[in-house]
Design an enzyme around this catalytic site. Structure first.
Site, PDB file in Angstrom:
ATOM      1  N   HIS A   1       0.839  -1.200   0.000  1.00  0.00           N
ATOM      2  CA  HIS A   1       0.000   0.000   0.000  1.00  0.00           C
ATOM      3  C   HIS A   1       0.875   1.252   0.000  1.00  0.00           C
ATOM      4  O   HIS A   1       1.267   1.742   1.061  1.00  0.00           O
ATOM      5  CB  HIS A   1      -0.891   0.000   1.235  1.00  0.00           C
ATOM      6  CG  HIS A   1      -1.788  -1.194   1.328  1.00  0.00           C
ATOM      7  ND1 HIS A   1      -1.334  -2.441   1.692  1.00  0.00           N
ATOM      8  CD2 HIS A   1      -3.116  -1.325   1.091  1.00  0.00           C
ATOM      9  CE1 HIS A   1      -2.354  -3.298   1.683  1.00  0.00           C
ATOM     10  NE2 HIS A   1      -3.437  -2.642   1.318  1.00  0.00           N
TER      11      HIS A   1
ATOM     12  N   HIS B   1      -4.160   3.252  -3.375  1.00  0.00           N
ATOM     13  CA  HIS B   1      -4.316   2.699  -2.024  1.00  0.00           C
ATOM     14  C   HIS B   1      -3.538   1.400  -1.803  1.00  0.00           C
ATOM     15  O   HIS B   1      -2.680   1.335  -0.931  1.00  0.00           O
ATOM     16  CB  HIS B   1      -5.800   2.477  -1.708  1.00  0.00           C
ATOM     17  CG  HIS B   1      -6.014   1.555  -0.555  1.00  0.00           C
ATOM     18  ND1 HIS B   1      -5.869   1.962   0.747  1.00  0.00           N
ATOM     19  CD2 HIS B   1      -6.290   0.216  -0.503  1.00  0.00           C
ATOM     20  CE1 HIS B   1      -6.065   0.935   1.546  1.00  0.00           C
ATOM     21  NE2 HIS B   1      -6.325  -0.139   0.822  1.00  0.00           N
TER      22      HIS B   1
ATOM     23  N   GLU C   1     -18.163  -4.075  24.299  1.00  0.00           N
ATOM     24  CA  GLU C   1     -17.372  -5.308  24.373  1.00  0.00           C
ATOM     25  C   GLU C   1     -16.146  -5.273  23.456  1.00  0.00           C
ATOM     26  O   GLU C   1     -15.043  -5.640  23.863  1.00  0.00           O
ATOM     27  CB  GLU C   1     -18.241  -6.527  24.030  1.00  0.00           C
ATOM     28  CG  GLU C   1     -19.299  -6.871  25.059  1.00  0.00           C
ATOM     29  CD  GLU C   1     -20.566  -6.045  24.889  1.00  0.00           C
ATOM     30  OE1 GLU C   1     -20.652  -5.255  23.913  1.00  0.00           O
ATOM     31  OE2 GLU C   1     -21.484  -6.185  25.730  1.00  0.00           O
TER      32      GLU C   1
ATOM     33  N   HIS D   1     -29.229 -15.097  24.575  1.00  0.00           N
ATOM     34  CA  HIS D   1     -28.136 -14.992  25.536  1.00  0.00           C
ATOM     35  C   HIS D   1     -27.402 -16.315  25.759  1.00  0.00           C
ATOM     36  O   HIS D   1     -26.435 -16.361  26.504  1.00  0.00           O
ATOM     37  CB  HIS D   1     -28.672 -14.497  26.889  1.00  0.00           C
ATOM     38  CG  HIS D   1     -28.981 -13.036  26.904  1.00  0.00           C
ATOM     39  ND1 HIS D   1     -29.750 -12.428  25.934  1.00  0.00           N
ATOM     40  CD2 HIS D   1     -28.603 -12.047  27.765  1.00  0.00           C
ATOM     41  CE1 HIS D   1     -29.842 -11.138  26.202  1.00  0.00           C
ATOM     42  NE2 HIS D   1     -29.146 -10.875  27.293  1.00  0.00           N
TER      43      HIS D   1
HETATM   44  C1  LIG Z   1     -11.576  -4.472   9.738  1.00  0.00           C
HETATM   45  C2  LIG Z   1     -11.044  -4.290   8.357  1.00  0.00           C
HETATM   46  N1  LIG Z   1     -11.906  -4.278   7.326  1.00  0.00           N
HETATM   47  C3  LIG Z   1     -11.447  -4.150   6.056  1.00  0.00           C
HETATM   48  C4  LIG Z   1     -10.117  -4.051   5.800  1.00  0.00           C
HETATM   49  C5  LIG Z   1      -9.592  -3.990   4.369  1.00  0.00           C
HETATM   50  N2  LIG Z   1      -9.120  -2.608   4.108  1.00  0.00           N
HETATM   51  C6  LIG Z   1      -7.815  -2.306   4.188  1.00  0.00           C
HETATM   52  S1  LIG Z   1      -7.550  -0.668   4.032  1.00  0.00           S
HETATM   53  C7  LIG Z   1      -9.193  -0.368   3.809  1.00  0.00           C
HETATM   54  C8  LIG Z   1      -9.749   1.017   3.695  1.00  0.00           C
HETATM   55  C9  LIG Z   1      -8.778   1.980   3.238  1.00  0.00           C
HETATM   56  O1  LIG Z   1      -9.222   3.282   3.417  1.00  0.00           O
HETATM   57  P1  LIG Z   1      -8.513   4.234   4.445  1.00  0.00           P
HETATM   58  O2  LIG Z   1      -8.657   3.671   5.800  1.00  0.00           O
HETATM   59  O3  LIG Z   1      -9.069   5.588   4.236  1.00  0.00           O
HETATM   60  O4  LIG Z   1      -6.994   4.157   4.060  1.00  0.00           O
HETATM   61  P2  LIG Z   1      -6.251   4.913   2.868  1.00  0.00           P
HETATM   62  O5  LIG Z   1      -6.824   4.391   1.585  1.00  0.00           O
HETATM   63  O6  LIG Z   1      -6.506   6.343   3.048  1.00  0.00           O
HETATM   64  O7  LIG Z   1      -4.839   4.525   3.050  1.00  0.00           O
HETATM   65  C10 LIG Z   1      -9.916  -1.537   3.853  1.00  0.00           C
HETATM   66  C11 LIG Z   1     -11.392  -1.607   3.668  1.00  0.00           C
HETATM   67  C12 LIG Z   1      -9.248  -4.061   6.918  1.00  0.00           C
HETATM   68  N3  LIG Z   1      -7.929  -3.974   6.783  1.00  0.00           N
HETATM   69  N4  LIG Z   1      -9.742  -4.151   8.160  1.00  0.00           N
END
Ligand SMILES: Cc1ncc(C[n+]2csc(CCOP(=O)(O)OP(=O)(O)O)c2C)c(N)n1
Length: 658
Positions: A28, A258, A408, A469
């Site tokens: 990334h 990304h 939680e 529950h």
């Molecule tokens: C709990 C979770 N859900 C989904 C993902 C997959 N995922 C990785 S980065 C991302 C979103 C990226 O957007 P952002 O947080 O704005 O990061 P940026 O693109 O700005 O680096 C997702 C959905 C993850 N790593 N963790």
């Protein structure tokens, strides 16, 4: 420092990330490209560290909550002198490297928490900030540090972050400073289709200090905001408007930057655009190296000064210094298990294991000053409040009872954050069913944390509250997590063994499944030993050369014991109590076979889905619960689910005779 050198330092971070992702052909790049100036400001002007002593107690912690941007932290650790070499950067995402795809706690010196599942890092950071506040309050040591971090849109969209940040605001954790990579882009596109809430208002409502930096390349503005944040008594969120993939002519500000390499041509175009040598790869210019060498010297002086101050404090406060060492080294009494077992009534009485747990916890807290935790608004049911300890409250951190509220997931992540920090031995508590709302045990297991997860109301026998529950499949799901020890004790002695094992464990988390309902005392042949229970499995009636081995856990051990005389008398039955399956499975195979002999018929009795038992049973029989529970008194449930002594015995006999 000249503006040119500063720019070079920032671009070094960007291109280390770009080149590593390119070489690995995955990763990334966009996040580090946008956040490089913020990272530069943090490490060059604020974070106090010692690369030779990554776990220095008074260091500032840094948590990269947006763990996908891992090259950002690897580049920073490399530049700031940690044991992360250029070769390590070149091995980004490769087998056995110190630079895995997402930051992992045990893999890289300087990585404070395993991150990647969005929302976890910021929630762990809340736990670390709380841990440091508590450490200062309990010991009076001169703790003067901050927990910094960077979070992203994805982090803040996750509910767990809201839970944890709400607690952080409530508890006034002013030692927490987060930068928000507010780049308006997430994985699948722009955030205008998903995330338009007013984040400022959310964080202000949580009780945070909120600031903005309009331009993510404005080093001075970022610096000023961090300075303000450090002065404010509230936790701080600094929203920095960055550009994802900054500098890439064709991919900046698009989700294409990304999560994939920029590609050869775009890397060249980006180098051209930012004035970086076109044919360079993994370049750290000499003057950039020199700059960081100077910074390493500077923080080393701060380290030396603090160490002196700390030594003076220790010399002047021998009692508190002893407490410090006990916490830092996690010292526990050698006879901890025996002392915990001594609080169990003897002769035994009919009691629930949650109630036994309450008695054991009081003693454990008296013996282990680092034991600290609480429940998700369920103290009166989980019995996890420590009467002799004070409460952790806003501005008051000298207690050990933490009130997590009905949160939680946040609770689990905060407990993990405290465990990462390493001074306190943290526990959480709620009903077993709500483990569905709380998955951090998995990350604790992956990161080998000593977190302790207490769950009560562990089967359909919580009764009248009904199937919403009543856990059925939860034990199987939790036992499926590698390196998590799941304890389901059957009486007071096994409950003491569970707590002792969890407190003494150093290489992973432990989880308890305690009953709500009272259990009849076990009939034990001879004096029972807590150490034997800690092995995870043992025979309750030692029958030589059995025809069948019946294994039970928790509330079903007394049930199986009552069923035993009712089983067809032509069979010799050995009854095994197995409070911790994971411990039993770690025994050498011949030891396992002594207790559960090969070729003999096997039965498991447990009021839960039996999926996980087939590891031990082969083609044996599970007497369990394979459908949802129901709202009814305990007796009616036992009748209708076939979990009375008569019905269990009949089922086993029929199976043996079939
Ligand atoms: C709990 C979770 N859900 C989904 C993902 C997959 N995922 C990785 S980065 C991302 C979103 C990226 O957007 P952002 O947080 O704005 O990061 P940026 O693109 O700005 O680096 C997702 C959905 C993850 N790593 N963790």
């Amino acid at each position: 420092m000249t503006p040119e050198l500063q720019q070079k330092c920032i671009n070094t971070i960007r291109f280390l990330a770009i080149d590593a992702v390119e070489k690995a052909n995955s990763g990334h790049p966009g996040m580090p490209m946008g956040c490089a100036p913020a990272a530069f400001v943090l490490w060059s002007r604020h974070i106090r560290f010692n690369p030779r002593e990554p776990r220095w107690a008074n260091r500032d912690r840094f948590v990269l909550s947006a763990g996908h941007g891992s090259m950002l932290i690897y580049a920073m650790l490399h530049l700031t002198g940690y044991d992360v070499t250029m070769d390590d950067l070149k091995n980004f995402r490769q087998w056995g490297s110190k630079t895995p795809g997402h930051p992992e706690f045990h893999d890289t010196p300087g990585v404070e928490a395993t991150t990647g599942p969005l929302g976890q890092g910021i929630s762990n950071a809340v736990g670390m900030a709380l841990s440091q506040k508590m450490l200062a309050a309990h010991t009076g040591a001169p703790i003067e540090n901050f927990v910094y971090g960077i979070c992203s849109d994805g982090d803040l969209m996750e509910g767990v972050a809201s839970e944890a940040c709400s607690i952080a605001g409530h508890l006034q954790l002013g030692n927490l400073v987060f930068l928000y990579d507010d780049n308006l882009v997430s994985l699948a596109g722009h955030t205008d289709v998903t995330f338009t809430e007013d984040r400022d208002k959310s964080f202000e409502a949580y009780g945070w200090h909120v600031q903005h930096v309009a331009d993510g390349n404005d080093v001075e503005a970022i610096d000023r905001a961090i300075q303000n944040a450090k002065k404010d008594p509230r936790p701080s969120m600094i929203s920095v408007r960055t550009v994802l993939g900054y500098g890439s002519p064709h991919k900046a500000n698009t989700h294409e930057a990304h999560g994939s390499p920029l590609g050869k041509d775009e890397v060249r175009a980006t180098k051209d655009n930012l004035g970086w040598p076109l044919d360079s790869a993994f370049l750290v210019p000499d003057d950039v190296r020199q700059f960081w060498a100077g910074r390493i010297e500077e923080v080393k002086r701060g380290y030396d000064e603090w160490q002196q101050k700390f030594a003076q404090w220790k010399a002047g406060n021998p009692e508190k210094a002893k407490l410090w060492d006990t916490l830092a080294e996690r010292r526990t009494p050698a006879d901890l298990a025996e002392q915990l077992a001594a609080v169990i009534p003897n002769p035994p009485v009919a009691e629930s294991t949650r109630k036994h747990g309450q008695a054991v916890l009081q003693k454990a807290a008296a013996l282990v000053p680092g034991l600290a935790g609480g429940s998700a608004d369920l103290d009166p049911s989980t019995f996890t409040h420590v009467k002799a300890s004070g409460e952790v409250q806003p501005g008051e951190y000298g207690g050990r009872n933490i009130h997590f509220g009905v949160r939680e997931h946040g609770m689990g992540s905060i407990v993990n954050g405290m465990a990462y920090d390493g001074f306190f031995l943290p526990y959480s508590a709620t009903f077993l069913l709500f483990s569905d709302y709380m998955r951090p045990p998995r990350l604790a297991a992956l990161s080998k944390l000593s977190s302790i997860f207490v769950f009560t109301h562990d089967s359909i026998f919580l009764a009248e509250d009904g199937p919403t529950h009543q856990p059925v499949e939860q034990l199987a799901a939790l036992r499926a997590i590698p390196n998590l020890e799941v304890w389901r004790p059957a009486d007071g002695l096994e409950t003491a063994a569970s707590w002792a094992s969890a407190i003494e464990r150093r290489d992973g988390p432990s989880l308890f499944a305690f009953t709500r309902q009272k259990l009849q005392p076990l009939q034990r042949a001879g004096a029972a030993s807590v150490r034997e229970c800690m092995k995870g499995a043992y025979a309750l009636n030692d029958v030589a050369d059995p025809d069948v081995v019946v294994i039970a856990t928790g509330s079903e051990v007394p049930l199986a014991q009552a069923a035993l005389p009712l089983i067809d008398s032509k069979y010799k039955v050995r009854l095994v109590s197995m409070p911790c399956v994971e411990r039993f499975l770690k025994w050498p195979q011949d030891e396992q076979r002594k207790l559960v002999p090969r070729g003999k018929r096997r039965v498991a009795v447990e009021a839960a889905l039996g999926l996980d038992w087939y590891r031990i049973l082969g083609d044996g029989l599970v007497v369990g619960v394979d459908r949802f529970g129901a709202s009814a008194p305990e007796k009616a449930l036992a009748e209708n689910y076939g979990l009375t002594p008569q019905k269990v015995a009949a089922r086993i006999s029929t199976w043996l005779n079939s």
